[in-house]
Scaffold this active site. Structure first.
Site, PDB file in Angstrom:
ATOM      1  N   TYR A 166      -3.951  17.444   0.342  1.00 41.43           N
ATOM      2  CA  TYR A 166      -4.397  16.081   0.645  1.00 41.43           C
ATOM      3  C   TYR A 166      -3.212  15.251   1.123  1.00 41.43           C
ATOM      4  CZ  TYR A 166      -6.690  11.533  -0.321  1.00 41.43           C
ATOM      5  OH  TYR A 166      -7.229  10.274  -0.233  1.00 41.43           O
ATOM      6  N   TYR A 221       0.842  -1.200   0.000  1.00 46.36           N
ATOM      7  CA  TYR A 221       0.000   0.000   0.000  1.00 46.36           C
ATOM      8  C   TYR A 221       0.881   1.255   0.000  1.00 46.36           C
ATOM      9  CZ  TYR A 221      -3.501   3.416   1.368  1.00 46.36           C
ATOM     10  OH  TYR A 221      -4.320   4.524   1.397  1.00 46.36           O
ATOM     11  N   HIS A 238       1.518   4.247  -3.057  1.00 47.23           N
ATOM     12  CA  HIS A 238       1.314   5.675  -2.832  1.00 47.23           C
ATOM     13  C   HIS A 238       2.593   6.495  -2.995  1.00 47.23           C
ATOM     14  CE1 HIS A 238      -2.641   4.444  -1.522  1.00 47.23           C
ATOM     15  NE2 HIS A 238      -2.992   5.698  -1.749  1.00 47.23           N
ATOM     16  N   TRP A 247      -8.438   3.299 -10.129  1.00 44.52           N
ATOM     17  CA  TRP A 247      -7.647   3.400  -8.898  1.00 44.52           C
ATOM     18  C   TRP A 247      -8.380   2.728  -7.736  1.00 44.52           C
ATOM     19  CZ3 TRP A 247      -2.792   4.563  -7.618  1.00 44.52           C
ATOM     20  CH2 TRP A 247      -2.508   4.774  -6.263  1.00 44.52           C
TER      21      TRP A 247
END
Length: 113
Positions: A41, A18, A22, A76
């Site tokens: 963000y 994960y 990213h 995504w």
């Protein structure tokens, strides 16, 4: 601008992958987020998989709706769904939004009035 914080739970055995995904988010996904109103963000991940997201936006509902209209977001979300615990909807629909209880600048601003 509204501040939005949310949480999800990443499967502990999937944290490394994960995190790697990213580290290099697809450029078209990055552009779509910016275009649809996702500002400042960030995602934060605890070692046990607790994921906390923070975003500033005029409207989280409008920002989410804008992303829902993009093809890249569908791809995504599908590619990321397998990383989360107990989630039977796409990750961007299944996060738990947290309630803000303190913001320093808001309270400082109220003192100046």
């Amino acid at each position: 601008m509204n501040r939005v914080c949310f949480q999800l739970q990443v499967k502990p055995d999937r944290i490394a992958e994960y995190t790697a995904r990213h580290a290099a988010v697809w450029p078209e996904m990055l552009r779509a987020l910016k275009t649809t109103g996702w500002h400042n963000y960030s995602l934060f991940l605890r070692p046990d998989g607790l994921l906390i997201g923070y975003v500033e936006t005029e409207s989280i509902d409008a920002a989410r709706a804008g992303m829902a209209d993009t093809e890249v977001n569908a791809r995504w979300q599908e590619s990321m769904a397998e990383f989360f615990v107990d989630l039977d909807v796409p990750p961007d629909e299944g996060f738990l939004q947290l309630t803000e209880v303190f913001h320093l600048e808001d309270q400082l601003d109220s003192l100046a009035e």
